[in-house]
Write an enzyme that holds these catalytic residues in place. Structure first.
Site, mmCIF file in Angstrom:
data_model
loop_
_atom_site.group_PDB
_atom_site.id
_atom_site.type_symbol
_atom_site.label_atom_id
_atom_site.label_comp_id
_atom_site.label_asym_id
_atom_site.label_seq_id
_atom_site.Cartn_x
_atom_site.Cartn_y
_atom_site.Cartn_z
ATOM 1 N N PHE A 181 0.841 -1.197 0.000
ATOM 2 C CA PHE A 181 0.000 0.000 0.000
ATOM 3 C C PHE A 181 0.874 1.243 0.000
ATOM 4 O O PHE A 181 2.059 1.204 0.354
ATOM 5 C CB PHE A 181 -0.937 0.008 1.217
ATOM 6 C CG PHE A 181 -0.224 0.040 2.544
ATOM 7 C CD1 PHE A 181 0.061 1.247 3.170
ATOM 8 C CD2 PHE A 181 0.168 -1.143 3.176
ATOM 9 C CE1 PHE A 181 0.717 1.281 4.392
ATOM 10 C CE2 PHE A 181 0.814 -1.120 4.403
ATOM 11 C CZ PHE A 181 1.089 0.104 5.007
ATOM 12 N N CYS A 182 0.265 2.361 -0.428
ATOM 13 C CA CYS A 182 0.930 3.663 -0.419
ATOM 14 C C CYS A 182 -0.145 4.730 -0.257
ATOM 15 O O CYS A 182 -1.310 4.407 -0.035
ATOM 16 C CB CYS A 182 1.749 3.878 -1.689
ATOM 17 S SG CYS A 182 0.784 3.747 -3.209
ATOM 18 N N THR A 183 0.216 5.985 -0.381
ATOM 19 C CA THR A 183 -0.716 7.065 -0.065
ATOM 20 C C THR A 183 -1.937 7.075 -0.978
ATOM 21 O O THR A 183 -3.077 7.045 -0.517
ATOM 22 C CB THR A 183 -0.011 8.431 -0.140
ATOM 23 O OG1 THR A 183 1.168 8.380 0.642
ATOM 24 C CG2 THR A 183 -0.922 9.535 0.381
ATOM 25 N N ILE A 210 -4.096 4.597 0.776
ATOM 26 C CA ILE A 210 -4.512 4.912 2.141
ATOM 27 C C ILE A 210 -5.627 5.957 2.148
ATOM 28 O O ILE A 210 -6.556 5.888 2.956
ATOM 29 C CB ILE A 210 -3.311 5.417 2.955
ATOM 30 C CG1 ILE A 210 -2.199 4.365 2.995
ATOM 31 C CG2 ILE A 210 -3.730 5.780 4.383
ATOM 32 C CD1 ILE A 210 -0.845 4.932 3.396
ATOM 33 N N GLU A 313 4.076 11.555 -4.747
ATOM 34 C CA GLU A 313 2.966 10.674 -5.125
ATOM 35 C C GLU A 313 1.795 11.431 -5.673
ATOM 36 O O GLU A 313 1.472 12.520 -5.278
ATOM 37 C CB GLU A 313 2.522 9.883 -3.909
ATOM 38 C CG GLU A 313 1.378 8.951 -4.231
ATOM 39 C CD GLU A 313 1.195 7.852 -3.248
ATOM 40 O OE1 GLU A 313 1.825 6.820 -3.375
ATOM 41 O OE2 GLU A 313 0.411 8.029 -2.326
#
Length: 313
Positions: A181-183, A210, A313
């Site tokens: 997962f990431c932002t 997220i 991002e």
């Protein structure tokens, strides 16, 4: 997109093939400036990435323009709202990659992991057969992460491939599934594509990142602890995408907690516990002067453009 707060924030990305990204830059920048949008957009041969903010109508116009670009019809966008403009100015930059991994053969348009909706994420990461990896930078992870997630302790996304190759055997021992997962989802497009290229098939990533999870999953059933760092003046957000409690060190651009701000090493605009040993007296003197100019500008009701966020991002 409507919300009680006046500023609409749109985090967006799309992996697609732009033959001439430079030709797209000026029309996009001109429209953003015309309708009063601020933020950062990155253009590269592999697509577009960025976060912009403005009125709801202005955001709608810019998104319509981007969706008309080659391969951008299904543009991934996540919306939130802010009380004040979270950016100082508008930038459209040309880059080699829209998110820098340094693996030129990785192409998310050809192969990525399996998308997992926020409502199904808890079940996946609670499965003992799943290893959960946070693909973000160390200072982001320090603000919050999912329970049980592994922190690679990387200073930049470019370090992720080497970290994974070094620790692959230990990470995968006794596990079949890898969940990442990431932002907002863009780094996982590349990290899951990378793992697929490394021969790992059962790779999953949180759809919408997220931000989408915090928006859609109720806090009482959430497996997220802490706050989520975002690359704008809000610094962090919480469940429901409400603005978090972290401040920002203007010297090193790292988030600072309420405890950090009580440290003797924290001087607003000049230093914090994270960077006190990374800067010399000459640098701190420059930061102090910049902070003084910003305070003078605020007193006069003017906007002073200081150090900007770099858009990861």
């Amino acid at each position: 997109m409507s919300g009680q707060l006046p500023i609409t924030v749109a985090a967006l990305y799309q992996f697609t093939r732009f033959d001439d990204p430079a030709a797209l830059r000026e029309p996009l920048l001109a429209l953003c400036e015309e309708v009063g949008i601020k933020g950062t957009l990155l253009l590269a041969k592999e697509g577009i990435n960025g976060t912009v903010a403005g009125s709801e109508n202005a955001i709608r116009q810019v998104l319509a323009h981007i969706r008309a670009l080659p391969g951008c019809t299904s543009l991934d966008v996540k919306f939130s709202h802010a009380a004040e403009m979270p950016f100082h100015r508008m930038k459209v930059r040309l880059k080699r990659e829209i998110v820098t991994m340094g693996e030129p053969d990785i192409d998310p348009t050809l192969s990525v992991g399996h998308y997992v909706d926020p409502q199904d994420w808890n079940a996946l990461i609670s499965d003992p057969d799943t290893i959960v990896i946070d693909t973000r930078n160390d200072y982001e992870v320090a603000c919050g992460t999912f329970r049980g997630a592994i922190d690679p302790r990387t200073a930049s996304f470019r370090e992720f491939p080497e970290w994974f190759r070094q620790h692959r055997d230990d990470l995968l021992e006794g596990r079949k599934k890898v969940a990442m997962f990431c932002t907002g989802g863009i780094r996982c497009e590349k990290s899951t594509s990378f793992l697929r290229a490394e021969g790992i098939d059962e790779v999953y990533h949180l759809k919408g990142g997220i931000l989408k999870y915090l928006e859609q999953v109720p806090e009482e059933t959430s497996l997220w602890d802490g706050e989520c760092f975002v690359f704008d003046e809000r610094v962090t957000v919480k469940h429901g995408l409400e603005v978090g409690a972290y401040g920002l060190c203007r010297a090193c651009r790292r988030p600072v907690s309420e405890a950090d701000q009580q440290s003797p090493h924290y001087v607003e605009g000049v230093s914090c516990p994270h960077c006190i040993d990374e800067r010399d007296e000459e640098q701190r003197a420059r930061y102090a002067e910049r902070q003084r100019q910003e305070e003078l500008a605020r007193q006069r009701g003017l906007s002073h453009v200081g150090a900007e966020f770099s858009h990861e991002e």
